[in-house]
Design an enzyme around this catalytic site. Structure first.
Site, short mmCIF file in Angstrom:
data_model
loop_
_atom_site.label_atom_id
_atom_site.label_comp_id
_atom_site.label_asym_id
_atom_site.label_seq_id
_atom_site.Cartn_x
_atom_site.Cartn_y
_atom_site.Cartn_z
N TYR A 214 -10.83 -23.12 18.38
CA TYR A 214 -11.61 -22.55 17.28
C TYR A 214 -10.75 -22.41 16.01
CZ TYR A 214 -13.40 -19.24 14.05
OH TYR A 214 -13.76 -18.67 12.87
N CYS B 119 -35.72 -13.53 13.21
CA CYS B 119 -36.39 -14.84 13.26
C CYS B 119 -37.40 -15.00 12.13
CB CYS B 119 -37.06 -15.04 14.62
SG CYS B 119 -35.89 -14.94 15.98
N GLU C 37 -8.34 -15.61 10.43
CA GLU C 37 -9.01 -16.04 11.66
C GLU C 37 -8.44 -15.33 12.89
OE1 GLU C 37 -11.70 -17.59 11.93
OE2 GLU C 37 -11.89 -18.19 9.85
N ASP D 203 -17.08 -20.54 17.41
CA ASP D 203 -16.74 -19.19 17.87
C ASP D 203 -17.95 -18.58 18.57
OD1 ASP D 203 -18.51 -18.63 15.85
OD2 ASP D 203 -17.23 -17.17 14.83
N CYS E 217 -36.33 -24.15 15.95
CA CYS E 217 -35.63 -23.40 17.01
C CYS E 217 -36.38 -23.52 18.34
CB CYS E 217 -35.50 -21.94 16.60
SG CYS E 217 -34.69 -20.96 17.87
S1 SF4 Z 1 -32.16 -19.76 15.22
FE1 SF4 Z 1 -33.91 -19.22 16.49
S2 SF4 Z 1 -33.28 -17.34 17.52
FE2 SF4 Z 1 -31.90 -17.63 15.80
S3 SF4 Z 1 -32.83 -16.46 14.15
FE3 SF4 Z 1 -33.57 -18.57 13.95
S4 SF4 Z 1 -35.49 -18.58 15.07
FE4 SF4 Z 1 -34.41 -16.75 15.69
#
Ligand code: SF4
Length: 353
Positions: free
Chosen positions: A116, A195, A33, A134, A204
């Site tokens: 952390y 994404c 770490e 982190d 998200c």
């Molecule tokens: S958490 Fe949101 S921003 Fe991150 S990869 Fe998934 S959809 Fe995309």
């Protein structure tokens, strides 16, 4: 959807194979770490392997001379991490019988172990239910929950922490924390996150609100401080002078050529005319003078402007707190990256001294 559970499921299929993932030994987790902070895996991995080969146990690290630890660390930067590890290893051996404290709050009391690292050790080795936050986790949580507050200020940090605890829920803390790190490194990357491959995209909020590129929000830090270092690189029959940095400043404990710091750039002629420098060189016959400047050496909060004034002298000047070193022995000393860069730059010249 249970976001934590979904990320763990993703991790079980796509986790990175890393040597410290197969151990619960807190010493090895701690080393990994600390080395991996501010360091990419590809760069840090050879350092980790070298470190645990040279210092396989906390006792081996505690009993090693600091010079040896710094030499092992050479090139990785942030040398205070190595000095703190060495000191902390000595404290654990002396005060804790060589046994790592097993709780987050006890770990936090040790030098060089911040929130952390304490959370990573406590959750990976002792299954404590605590999120390890982190840079990756800050980014992932900021995006999932579309956090508008700066993550480097108190209220934003608290919000990231609260959402991390909520996302961890009743999931296994060790696997959850590792899943978050890998998810941030492989899918929810700083630029161009994947994404389309994201198992939690439906949850998200940043994706929904089209704010991914704005997250995480960070408040601007103060501009880096400019520092001007003038090095005197003397050479006589294949020998030069080094001194060890002693002050509580960058590179403490490392070796460098005798150096003077100024408030603004220095001209070589002017430097050599300074009374203190003339006094040092009194009695030395100077047969050659040359000067080199390296590109700005950028550290996290400082920009170093360096100048190397090379003199061939007969004999070497007497400069207090220096040691005479043969050119081919320089590799035995832990040197800051700036000095290594200079030596690479000067390789031909140095092979001749
Ligand atoms: S958490 Fe949101 S921003 Fe991150 S990869 Fe998934 S959809 Fe995309």
């Amino acid at each position: 959807m249970n976001i934590g559970k979904t990320l763990i499921h993703w991790y079980e299929q796509y986790q990175r194979e890393l040597p410290w993932r197969t151990t619960k030994n807190p010493y090895l987790i701690w080393v990994s770490e600390i080395i991996m902070q501010q360091t990419r895996i590809q760069q840090g991995l050879p350092y980790y392997l070298k470190f645990v080969t040279d210092f396989p146990t906390i006792e081996a690290l505690a009993s090693a001379p600091q010079d040896k630890v710094l030499l092992n660390w050479q090139g990785l930067g942030y040398y205070s991490r190595a000095r703190n590890m060495h000191e902390t290893a000595q404290i654990i051996v002396k005060n804790h019988n060589g046994i790592f404290p097993s709780s987050y709050h006890e770990l936090l009391k040790l030098k060089g172990i911040g929130p952390y690292t304490a959370a990573a050790i406590a959750s990976f080795c002792f299954n404590e239910r605590i999120p390890a936050i982190d840079g990756n986790v800050n980014r992932v949580i900021s995006r999932i929950y579309d956090i508008e507050l700066p993550i480097n200020k108190g209220p934003g940090q608290k919000m990231v922490r609260d959402f991390s605890i909520q996302t961890l829920g009743k999931n296994d803390p060790c696997t959850f924390n590792q899943a978050m790190m890998d998810f941030g490194a492989l899918i929810c990357t700083p630029t161009n996150p994947l994404c389309k491959n994201c198992p939690i995209s439906l949850e998200c909020k940043s994706l929904k609100n089209n704010t991914i590129t704005l997250r995480p929000v960070k408040e601007k830090q103060a501009p880096p401080k400019a520092r001007y270092f003038t090095y005197l690189v003397v050479n006589h029959k294949g020998s030069t002078l080094l001194m060890q940095r002693q002050h509580n400043d960058i590179w403490k404990g490392l070796y460098e050529f005798p150096m003077w710091e100024f408030d603004s750039p220095m001209v070589a002629e002017e430097f050599l005319q300074l009374p203190k420098i003339m006094k040092l060189l009194k009695g030395c016959r100077i047969s050659s003078i040359s000067e080199n400047r390296l590109p700005i050496h950028k550290l996290s909060h400082q920009n170093i402007y360096s100048q190397f004034i090379q003199l061939t002298t007969e004999p070497l000047p007497k400069i207090s707190n220096t040691l005479e070193v043969k050119a081919d022995e320089l590799k035995n000393y832990a040197l800051p990256k700036l000095i290594i860069n200079f030596l690479h730059h000067q390789k031909k010249e140095f092979s001749r001294i």
